[in-house]
Design an enzyme around this catalytic site. Structure first.
Site, PDB file in Angstrom:
ATOM      1  CB  SER A 172      73.736  10.349  92.135  1.00  0.00           C
ATOM      2  OG  SER A 172      74.663   9.947  91.140  1.00  0.00           O
TER       3      SER A 172
ATOM      4  CE1 TYR B 298      75.040  14.041  89.047  1.00  0.00           C
ATOM      5  CE2 TYR B 298      73.084  15.393  89.317  1.00  0.00           C
ATOM      6  CZ  TYR B 298      73.681  14.144  89.249  1.00  0.00           C
ATOM      7  OH  TYR B 298      72.925  13.003  89.389  1.00  0.00           O
TER       8      TYR B 298
ATOM      9  CE  LYS C 205      71.152  14.260  92.344  1.00  0.00           C
ATOM     10  NZ  LYS C 205      69.689  14.292  92.524  1.00  0.00           N
TER      11      LYS C 205
HETATM   12  C1  WQD Z   1      78.591   6.268  81.061  1.00  0.00           C
HETATM   13  C2  WQD Z   1      79.865   5.762  80.374  1.00  0.00           C
HETATM   14  C3  WQD Z   1      81.366   7.522  79.719  1.00  0.00           C
HETATM   15  C4  WQD Z   1      78.680   9.223  76.679  1.00  0.00           C
HETATM   16  C5  WQD Z   1      76.408  10.359  85.031  1.00  0.00           C
HETATM   17  C6  WQD Z   1      76.265  11.009  86.385  1.00  0.00           C
HETATM   18  C7  WQD Z   1      75.330  10.182  87.230  1.00  0.00           C
HETATM   19  C8  WQD Z   1      74.015  10.111  86.535  1.00  0.00           C
HETATM   20  C9  WQD Z   1      74.204   9.394  85.191  1.00  0.00           C
HETATM   21  C10 WQD Z   1      72.381  11.883  86.264  1.00  0.00           C
HETATM   22  C11 WQD Z   1      81.120   6.500  80.831  1.00  0.00           C
HETATM   23  C12 WQD Z   1      80.828   6.776  78.499  1.00  0.00           C
HETATM   24  C13 WQD Z   1      79.209   8.442  77.697  1.00  0.00           C
HETATM   25  C14 WQD Z   1      79.260   9.210  75.397  1.00  0.00           C
HETATM   26  C15 WQD Z   1      80.880   7.628  76.174  1.00  0.00           C
HETATM   27  N1  WQD Z   1      73.543  11.435  86.403  1.00  0.00           N
HETATM   28  N2  WQD Z   1      80.291   7.660  77.430  1.00  0.00           N
HETATM   29  N3  WQD Z   1      80.350   8.410  75.187  1.00  0.00           N
HETATM   30  O1  WQD Z   1      79.015   9.637  83.647  1.00  0.00           O
HETATM   31  O2  WQD Z   1      78.559   7.257  84.516  1.00  0.00           O
HETATM   32  O3  WQD Z   1      77.035   9.119  85.193  1.00  0.00           O
HETATM   33  O4  WQD Z   1      75.142  10.171  84.424  1.00  0.00           O
HETATM   34  O5  WQD Z   1      71.319  11.390  86.187  1.00  0.00           O
HETATM   35  O6  WQD Z   1      75.146  10.813  88.485  1.00  0.00           O
HETATM   36  O7  WQD Z   1      77.518  11.046  87.028  1.00  0.00           O
HETATM   37  O8  WQD Z   1      76.999   8.292  82.845  1.00  0.00           O
HETATM   38  O9  WQD Z   1      76.060   7.838  80.614  1.00  0.00           O
HETATM   39  O10 WQD Z   1      77.456   9.948  80.936  1.00  0.00           O
HETATM   40  O11 WQD Z   1      78.570   7.701  80.914  1.00  0.00           O
HETATM   41  O12 WQD Z   1      81.874   6.916  75.954  1.00  0.00           O
HETATM   42  O13 WQD Z   1      78.826   9.904  74.427  1.00  0.00           O
HETATM   43  O14 WQD Z   1      79.759   5.998  78.974  1.00  0.00           O
HETATM   44  O15 WQD Z   1      82.746   7.831  79.556  1.00  0.00           O
HETATM   45  O16 WQD Z   1      82.198   5.575  80.860  1.00  0.00           O
HETATM   46  P1  WQD Z   1      78.044   8.577  84.028  1.00  0.00           P
HETATM   47  P2  WQD Z   1      77.222   8.496  81.263  1.00  0.00           P
END
Ligand code: WQD
Length: 351
Positions: free
Chosen positions: A138, A163, A167
Site C-alpha cells: 500500500s 495497519y 504493510k
Molecule cells: C481519502 C480522502 C480523507 C472519508 C486508506 C489507507 C490505504 C487504503 C485506502 C486500505 C482523505 C477523505 C475520507 C470520509 C473524507 N487502505 N475522507 N471523508 O485514508 O487515503 O487511504 O484507505 O485498503 O492504505 O491508508 O483513503 O478513502 O479513507 O480517504 O473527507 O468520510 O478522503 O480525509 O483525504 P486513505 P480514504
C-alpha cells in the site's frame, strides 16, 4: 483481453479472494485462463461473492477452475491442504485486516493476523517449494512524503497507524526472505486508492458498518443511507484545502496483478511497483465528479481533520509501465459511474 496467454492454465492461490480487490483480480485471472484457488475466512467479505464471480466468468458451481477454501492464513492445516490438493504456481496475497482506525484500537490483532499470518503462509509455501508471490502492499508505507508524485525509491517514512506498519513490516520480511534465498520471485504492489467496481455491478466495495473510505461513504449518501458526507478538513496545503489522493479503478488495479504475474514467470527476483494513475484528486473533486457523472447531489459538511491523514499522496506510475507495460486506462468518471452502478444494484451491500 488476454494478457499472459502463454502462461495461463497455471493455478494461482489468492488469499482474501472474496474481498474487494481480491474478487476483481480473481475475475480477471479466470478470464485470462488461470485456475484459481481462493482462501478466505469471510471475516470481511461474503460467500455470495463466489457465485457472483462465477456469474461474471460463466463458470458453473462444479467447475474446477475456481475452488474455494474457507479458512485463515494463520491455519497451517488448511494451507497445506490447498498445496497438497492443487499444483500452485504462485500466490497473490490479499488477506489481511485493513481498517486504519480499527488498527489503532486493536493493534495486536492486526500484528498477529497480518504479520504472523503472512509468515505462516510463507513457511508453508517454502515447505511446498512454491516461491512465487505477489504481495498486496500500500502507498501507506510511504508515510508523509514532501516530494510528489512518489517514486518507488522514495525513503519510507513511518506509517501513521498499525495497519500501515503491518504493510511496511511485511515488505521488510519479504525483502529479507529474498536476501536469504534469491530463488524466490516476489512482487510488491503498492496500491494507491482503489475505488470503482466491475461494470456488471455484481461485485464492488462492500464495507461492514460505517465506511472508513471516501467512495463507499459517498455512494451511501447517494443512495440515502447517510444524510451527508463529512469532509475531513479543508485547511490542508492543497488546491482546494481538502485531501488529495491518487484514485485508481479497481479493475485497473486487478489488471496490474495479471501483469505482475508476468514478472513472476520471468524469474526477476524482487520487484516493487506503484499501482496508481499518477493524478491527484481532492475530496471535493471526487464529490463534484460523482455528482456530475451520476446527476446526484452529494450534501457535505466540512469537519475537523481525521487523525493520521496526510495532505497529498499520488503516484509516479512510470516504473510499472517501463518494466511491465502496465498503465491505467479507466478515468475518474468511470470510477464514479461504476461505484454508483454497484451501489444502486446492491443498496444494502451484497446479500
Ligand atoms: C481519502 C480522502 C480523507 C472519508 C486508506 C489507507 C490505504 C487504503 C485506502 C486500505 C482523505 C477523505 C475520507 C470520509 C473524507 N487502505 N475522507 N471523508 O485514508 O487515503 O487511504 O484507505 O485498503 O492504505 O491508508 O483513503 O478513502 O479513507 O480517504 O473527507 O468520510 O478522503 O480525509 O483525504 P486513505 P480514504
Amino acid at each position: 483481453m488476454n494478457i499472459n496467454v502463454n502462461k495461463s492454465k497455471e493455478t494461482i492461490l489468492v488469499t482474501g479472494g472474496t474481498g474487494f480487490i481480491g474478487s476483481h483480480t480473481v475475475v480477471l485471472l479466470i478470464e485470462n485462463g488461470y485456475n484459481v484457488c481462493i482462501l478466505d475466512n469471510l471475516s470481511n467479505s461474503k460467500i455470495q461473492v463466489l457465485d457472483r464471480i462465477r456469474t461474471i466468468t460463466n463458470l458453473d458451481k462444479n467447475d474446477e477452475r475456481l475452488k474455494f477454501y474457507k479458512g485463515d492464513i494463520l491455519d497451517k492445516i488448511i494451507l497445506n491442504k490447498i498445496f497438497k490438493e492443487n499444483k500452485i504456481f504462485g500466490v497473490i496475497h490479499f488477506a489481511g485486516l485493513k481498517a486504519v482506525g480499527e488498527s489503532c484500537i486493536i493493534p495486536l490483532k492486526y500484528y498477529d493476523n497480518n504479520i504472523s499470518g503472512t509468515v505462516n503462509l510463507l513457511e508453508v509455501m517454502k515447505e511446498n517449494n512454491v516461491k512465487n508471490i505477489i504481495f498486496s502492499s500500500s502507498a501507506t508505507v510511504y508515510g508523509e512524503q514532501s516530494v510528489q508524485p512518489i517514486k518507488e525509491d522514495a525513503k519510507l517514512n513511518e506509517p501513521t497507524n498499525p495497519y500501515g506498519k503491518t504493510k511496511l513490516f511485511i515488505e521488510y520480511i519479504l525483502k529479507d526472505l529474498y536476501s536469504s534465498d534469491n530463488t524466490w520471485n516476489i512482487v510488491l504492489l503498492r496500491y494507491f486508492n482503489p475505488i470503482g467496481a466491475h461494470k456488471s455491478g455484481l461485485i464492488g466495495e462492500d464495507p461492514n458498518g460505517i465506511p472508513n473510505n471516501l467512495m463507499p461513504y459517498v455512494t451511501q449518501v447517494a443512495i440515502g443511507k447517510r444524510s451527508h458526507l463529512n469532509v475531513f478538513g479543508n485547511d490542508y496545503d492543497t488546491p482546494d484545502g481538502t485531501g488529495v489522493r491518487d484514485y485508481i479503478h479497481v479493475c485497473d488495479l486487478a489488471r496490474g496483478h495479471v501483469y505482475a504475474l508476468g514478472r513472476l514467470f520471468g524469474n526477476h527476483g524482487l520487484d516493487i511497483y506503484n499501482l496508481g494513475t499518477g493524478h491527484g484528486y481532492s475530496v471535493l473533486d471526487i464529490v463534484k465528479t460523482f455528482s456530475k457523472v451520476n446527476n446526484i447531489n452529494i450534501p457535505y459538511e466540512i469537519t475537523s481533520r481525521r487523525s493520521g491523514d496526510i495532505a497529498t499522496c499520488y503516484a509516479d506510475p512510470s516504473k510499472a509501465y517501463q518494466e511491465m507495460g502496465f498503465k491505467c486506462e479507466l478515468t475518474l468518471e468511470d470510477m464514479c459511474r461504476d461505484s454508483w452502478n454497484y451501489q444502486k444494484k446492491n443498496p444494502n451491500g451484497i446479500e
